[in-house]
Design a protein around this motif. Structure first.
Motif, PDB file in Angstrom:
ATOM      1  N   HIS A  27       0.778  -1.189   0.114  1.00 30.18           N
ATOM      2  CA  HIS A  27       0.182   0.023   0.177  1.00 30.18           C
ATOM      3  C   HIS A  27       0.856   1.181   0.058  1.00 30.18           C
ATOM      4  O   HIS A  27       0.403   2.126  -0.265  1.00 30.18           O
ATOM      5  CB  HIS A  27      -0.804   0.017   1.040  1.00 30.18           C
ATOM      6  CG  HIS A  27      -1.943  -1.101   1.143  1.00 30.18           C
ATOM      7  ND1 HIS A  27      -2.061  -2.213   1.523  1.00 30.18           N
ATOM      8  CD2 HIS A  27      -3.150  -0.955   0.465  1.00 30.18           C
ATOM      9  CE1 HIS A  27      -2.855  -2.711   1.218  1.00 30.18           C
ATOM     10  NE2 HIS A  27      -3.735  -2.189   0.668  1.00 30.18           N
ATOM     11  N   THR A  80      -2.438   6.468  -2.965  1.00 31.35           N
ATOM     12  CA  THR A  80      -3.871   6.835  -3.383  1.00 31.35           C
ATOM     13  C   THR A  80      -4.503   7.136  -2.319  1.00 31.35           C
ATOM     14  O   THR A  80      -3.756   6.684  -1.084  1.00 31.35           O
ATOM     15  CB  THR A  80      -4.552   5.958  -4.218  1.00 31.35           C
ATOM     16  OG1 THR A  80      -4.589   4.502  -3.478  1.00 31.35           O
ATOM     17  CG2 THR A  80      -3.706   5.471  -5.380  1.00 31.35           C
ATOM     18  N   ARG A  81      -5.707   7.707  -2.179  1.00 32.61           N
ATOM     19  CA  ARG A  81      -6.476   7.893  -0.909  1.00 32.61           C
ATOM     20  C   ARG A  81      -6.653   6.763  -0.082  1.00 32.61           C
ATOM     21  O   ARG A  81      -6.686   6.778   0.944  1.00 32.61           O
ATOM     22  CB  ARG A  81      -7.656   8.935  -1.297  1.00 32.61           C
ATOM     23  CG  ARG A  81      -8.513   9.237  -0.282  1.00 32.61           C
ATOM     24  CD  ARG A  81      -9.675   9.965  -0.618  1.00 32.61           C
ATOM     25  NE  ARG A  81      -9.387  11.121  -1.017  1.00 32.61           N
ATOM     26  CZ  ARG A  81     -10.158  11.932  -2.057  1.00 32.61           C
ATOM     27  NH1 ARG A  81     -11.064  11.577  -2.358  1.00 32.61           N
ATOM     28  NH2 ARG A  81      -9.729  12.978  -2.437  1.00 32.61           N
ATOM     29  N   GLU A  82      -7.286   5.758  -1.000  1.00 28.95           N
ATOM     30  CA  GLU A  82      -7.644   4.295  -0.363  1.00 28.95           C
ATOM     31  C   GLU A  82      -6.368   3.666   0.423  1.00 28.95           C
ATOM     32  O   GLU A  82      -6.567   3.402   1.504  1.00 28.95           O
ATOM     33  CB  GLU A  82      -7.980   3.536  -1.385  1.00 28.95           C
ATOM     34  CG  GLU A  82      -9.369   3.700  -1.985  1.00 28.95           C
ATOM     35  CD  GLU A  82      -9.121   4.887  -3.049  1.00 28.95           C
ATOM     36  OE1 GLU A  82      -8.155   5.289  -3.864  1.00 28.95           O
ATOM     37  OE2 GLU A  82     -10.245   5.526  -3.224  1.00 28.95           O
ATOM     38  N   ASN A  83      -5.222   3.829  -0.267  1.00 28.21           N
ATOM     39  CA  ASN A  83      -3.972   3.319   0.308  1.00 28.21           C
ATOM     40  C   ASN A  83      -3.528   4.132   1.557  1.00 28.21           C
ATOM     41  O   ASN A  83      -3.050   3.343   2.383  1.00 28.21           O
ATOM     42  CB  ASN A  83      -2.777   3.165  -0.693  1.00 28.21           C
ATOM     43  CG  ASN A  83      -3.207   2.256  -1.864  1.00 28.21           C
ATOM     44  OD1 ASN A  83      -3.849   1.304  -1.599  1.00 28.21           O
ATOM     45  ND2 ASN A  83      -2.248   2.062  -2.900  1.00 28.21           N
ATOM     46  N   SER A  95      -5.029   3.511   8.992  1.00 31.08           N
ATOM     47  CA  SER A  95      -5.916   2.441   9.913  1.00 31.08           C
ATOM     48  C   SER A  95      -4.678   1.389  10.801  1.00 31.08           C
ATOM     49  O   SER A  95      -5.189   0.825  11.476  1.00 31.08           O
ATOM     50  CB  SER A  95      -6.862   1.735   9.034  1.00 31.08           C
ATOM     51  OG  SER A  95      -6.339   0.786   8.283  1.00 31.08           O
ATOM     52  N   GLU A 102      -5.568   5.635   3.692  1.00 29.35           N
ATOM     53  CA  GLU A 102      -6.612   5.267   4.621  1.00 29.35           C
ATOM     54  C   GLU A 102      -6.292   4.068   5.232  1.00 29.35           C
ATOM     55  O   GLU A 102      -6.449   3.965   6.191  1.00 29.35           O
ATOM     56  CB  GLU A 102      -8.050   5.376   4.022  1.00 29.35           C
ATOM     57  CG  GLU A 102      -8.475   6.751   3.665  1.00 29.35           C
ATOM     58  CD  GLU A 102     -10.023   6.804   3.130  1.00 29.35           C
ATOM     59  OE1 GLU A 102     -10.273   5.579   2.733  1.00 29.35           O
ATOM     60  OE2 GLU A 102     -10.378   7.902   2.879  1.00 29.35           O
ATOM     61  N   TYR A 103      -5.799   2.959   4.439  1.00 26.88           N
ATOM     62  CA  TYR A 103      -5.439   1.570   4.832  1.00 26.88           C
ATOM     63  C   TYR A 103      -4.342   1.804   5.801  1.00 26.88           C
ATOM     64  O   TYR A 103      -4.456   1.282   6.742  1.00 26.88           O
ATOM     65  CB  TYR A 103      -5.157   0.835   3.671  1.00 26.88           C
ATOM     66  CG  TYR A 103      -4.458  -0.467   4.178  1.00 26.88           C
ATOM     67  CD1 TYR A 103      -5.418  -1.576   4.658  1.00 26.88           C
ATOM     68  CD2 TYR A 103      -3.473  -0.949   4.258  1.00 26.88           C
ATOM     69  CE1 TYR A 103      -5.095  -2.697   5.024  1.00 26.88           C
ATOM     70  CE2 TYR A 103      -2.750  -1.883   4.765  1.00 26.88           C
ATOM     71  CZ  TYR A 103      -3.680  -3.198   5.048  1.00 26.88           C
ATOM     72  OH  TYR A 103      -3.145  -4.177   5.566  1.00 26.88           O
TER      73      TYR A 103
END
Length: 78
Positions: A51, A56-59, A65, A61-62
């Protein structure tokens, strides 16, 4: 003072249970990886590296988390 050669190894230092977070600077991004995501040989775990390769935004966020801090922009080099 004489130092044991095994103490000069980077892997020995990084696999030390007292080793803290690892900070990686790339361009305008600073990634702070906590100790629990670093293997005993000093490498970053695959799930985190996968990641962290493309932010990216999703990565991001992961990563956040999982406890990995990602700083972007001008303040990343402070």
């Amino acid at each position: 003072m004489k130092v044991n050669p095994s103490r000069l190894s980077t892997h020995t230092i990084m696999s030390n249970p007292g080793f803290g977070a690892l900070t990686v600077h790339t361009g305008q991004v600073m990634i702070n990886v906590p100790q629990n995501h670093i293997n005993r040989d000093g490498s970053i775990k695959r799930s985190i590296m996968k990641h962290a390769q493309e932010l990216t935004r999703e990565n991001i966020e992961y990563l956040e988390s999982k406890g990995v801090l990602v700083f972007t922009g001008r303040g990343a080099h402070s």
